[in-house]
Motif scaffolding. Structure first.
Motif, short mmCIF file in Angstrom:
data_model
loop_
_atom_site.label_atom_id
_atom_site.label_comp_id
_atom_site.label_asym_id
_atom_site.label_seq_id
_atom_site.Cartn_x
_atom_site.Cartn_y
_atom_site.Cartn_z
N GLN A 4 -47.68 -22.57 15.75
CA GLN A 4 -46.74 -23.29 17.04
C GLN A 4 -47.58 -22.50 18.05
N ARG A 5 -47.81 -21.47 17.69
CA ARG A 5 -48.79 -20.59 18.11
C ARG A 5 -50.48 -20.86 18.59
N VAL A 6 -51.00 -21.10 17.64
CA VAL A 6 -51.90 -22.22 18.29
C VAL A 6 -52.07 -23.32 19.11
N ALA A 7 -50.79 -24.17 18.59
CA ALA A 7 -50.37 -25.90 19.28
C ALA A 7 -50.26 -24.77 20.49
N ILE A 8 -50.42 -24.00 21.03
CA ILE A 8 -49.51 -23.40 22.50
C ILE A 8 -50.97 -22.78 22.83
N ALA A 9 -52.19 -22.59 22.15
CA ALA A 9 -53.30 -21.57 22.38
C ALA A 9 -53.93 -23.60 23.79
N ARG A 10 -54.19 -24.22 21.55
CA ARG A 10 -54.81 -25.44 22.47
C ARG A 10 -54.60 -25.73 23.58
N ALA A 11 -52.77 -26.07 23.77
CA ALA A 11 -52.50 -26.54 25.29
C ALA A 11 -53.64 -25.56 26.19
N LEU A 12 -53.19 -24.55 26.23
CA LEU A 12 -54.06 -23.51 27.74
C LEU A 12 -55.49 -24.18 27.23
N ALA A 13 -56.36 -24.06 26.58
CA ALA A 13 -57.34 -24.24 26.46
C ALA A 13 -57.84 -24.94 27.33
N VAL A 14 -57.27 -25.73 28.31
CA VAL A 14 -57.44 -26.55 29.21
C VAL A 14 -57.01 -25.66 30.38
N ASP A 15 -56.98 -24.93 31.22
CA ASP A 15 -55.63 -24.34 31.81
C ASP A 15 -55.25 -25.48 32.57
N PRO A 16 -54.04 -26.08 31.70
CA PRO A 16 -52.72 -27.36 32.56
C PRO A 16 -51.66 -26.17 33.09
N ARG A 17 -51.37 -27.30 34.44
CA ARG A 17 -50.27 -26.58 35.41
C ARG A 17 -49.04 -27.46 35.01
N LEU A 18 -49.13 -28.11 33.96
CA LEU A 18 -47.40 -28.67 33.09
C LEU A 18 -47.99 -28.84 31.71
N ILE A 19 -46.56 -28.25 31.31
CA ILE A 19 -46.64 -28.36 29.56
C ILE A 19 -44.80 -28.68 29.69
N LEU A 20 -45.51 -30.18 28.87
CA LEU A 20 -44.42 -30.77 28.24
C LEU A 20 -44.76 -30.23 26.55
N ALA A 21 -42.81 -29.51 26.48
CA ALA A 21 -42.72 -29.22 25.10
C ALA A 21 -41.69 -29.37 24.63
N ASP A 22 -41.53 -30.63 23.72
CA ASP A 22 -40.97 -31.11 22.73
C ASP A 22 -40.27 -30.28 21.70
N GLU A 23 -39.63 -30.02 21.42
CA GLU A 23 -38.44 -29.44 20.42
C GLU A 23 -39.18 -28.39 19.94
N PRO A 24 -39.91 -27.58 21.05
CA PRO A 24 -41.07 -26.43 19.73
C PRO A 24 -40.43 -25.57 18.85
N THR A 25 -39.68 -25.11 18.61
CA THR A 25 -38.85 -24.09 18.32
C THR A 25 -37.68 -25.33 17.37
N SER A 26 -37.55 -26.03 17.41
CA SER A 26 -36.55 -26.93 16.27
C SER A 26 -36.86 -26.49 14.60
N MET A 27 -38.26 -26.54 14.29
CA MET A 27 -38.58 -26.56 13.31
C MET A 27 -39.16 -25.31 12.25
#
Length: 349
Positions: A170-193
């Motif tokens: 999940q940290r890799v998935a977060i890093a992938r999202a950060l790679a393109v300098d987003p201004r809004l992140i939609l986190a769909d239950e990122p810790t439930s699993m």
């Protein structure tokens, strides 16, 4: 926290609806997933969207991410009417600015690729780095910086997903999202699993990244404890509609809508001196599922016929509830409100 009163909201949703056809191509059966929701998210704000499974939380996120096409309504991103200017498909710039983190860290990473692939691909596609002379060295530095941001060693870039734990994926998935300098992140239950022992680390990471980089976040969850811990504001969703909104601490301490109170009653609380009254839970369930049973309605204006608008409750101007029991007298000045960022409430007649 910066609010929409001082800056244009990052996201401004108005009247968003989504209806799905069920039963095949020739079927006329429809299921309403979203019933016309309004929501503002300010720059740097974390909004938690809570509700039970099937309430429409993920559908809203997928519509904002343009993975689903809304049936009606509009939403503005940084003042731009996305449904008007990008009617058929989102631009690459929008894809870069709005990133999504999915629930399943085991399914969101292709098992045939190494970790470096998941970071290098968005960096190349969005032109962040990797081109021209010295592109390879710049790419390697960018990947290492992303891994450092999410608390992982650069050596893990050579590993495959099956060699990582759930929290590391999940940290890799977060890093992938950060790679393109987003201004809004939609986190769909990122810790439930994830295991309970690693959830707090992922939540702390997301909070730190939002604070340090000014990223806004829509955090979707059914876990009230994590919503209270992470979010600035909580919005409660039931049957495709928003029913309550407010400061995270205040809303959970003083829930006003029967559905919110019912959700809280189901959460184990060792500090609760006496068990939650089962008769009270049964009454709340009746009010939610059968509004005519609500004892706060009247013969002239039962709850299911009361105008469905938001009203301020309690001592906080930011605490809004969509429930007929809080409606002002008919001759009182209009107090219907749109659900927006805390310091940007709009009055209506």
């Amino acid at each position: 926290m910066i609010t929409a009163a001082t800056q244009t909201p990052v996201l401004s949703v108005r009247g968003l609806e989504k209806t799905f056809t069920v039963g095949g191509a020739l079927s006329r059966s429809r299921v309403r997933a979203l019933g016309g929701v309004d929501l503002d998210i300010a720059p740097g704000e974390i909004v938690a969207l809570v509700g039970e499974s099937g309430s429409g939380k993920s559908t809203l996120a997928r519509c904002i991410a343009r993975l689903e096409q809304p049936s009606a309504g509009t939403f503005l991103f940084e003042g731009d009417d996305i449904m008007a200017t990008q009617r058929r498909r989102p631009t690459r710039a929008y894809r870069s600015a709005v990133q999504m983190i999915f629930q399943d860290p085991f399914g969101s990473l292709n098992p045939v690729h190494r970790v470096e692939h998941f970071l290098e691909r968005p960096l190349r596609l969005h032109g962040v780095t990797g081109r021209g002379p010295g592109g390879r060295a710049a790419m390697d530095r960018a990947k290492a910086r992303l891994m450092e941001k999410v608390g992982l060693p650069a050596e893990m870039l050579e590993r495959y997903p099956h060699e990582l734990s759930g929290g590391q994926r999940q940290r890799v998935a977060i890093a992938r999202a950060l790679a393109v300098d987003p201004r809004l992140i939609l986190a769909d239950e990122p810790t439930s699993m994830l295991d309970v022992s690693v959830r707090i680390g992922v939540l702390n990471l997301m909070r730190a990244l939002c604070e340090e980089q000014g990223i806004s976040m829509l955090y979707i969850t059914h876990d009230l404890a994590s919503a209270r811990y992470l979010a600035d504001r909580i919005v409660v969703m039931f049957a495709g509609e928003f029913v309550e909104s407010g400061n995270a601490m205040d809303l959970l301490a003083h829930p006003a809508h029967p559905y919110t109170r019912l959700l809280i009653s189901a959460v184990p609380d060792p500090a609760r001196r006496t068990p939650f009254d089962p008769d009270e839970r049964a009454r709340l369930r009746r009010e939610v599922l059968a509004p005519t049973a609500c004892d706060h309605g009247s013969a002239e204006s039962p709850c299911d016929q009361t105008s469905a608008v938001f009203h301020r409750v309690g001592g906080s101007r930011d605490h809004l509830v969509r429930c007929g029991r809080y409606a002002p007298p008919a001759d009182a000045p209009g107090t219907a409100l749109q659900l927006s960022s805390p310091n940007d409430q709009k009055g209506a007649a």
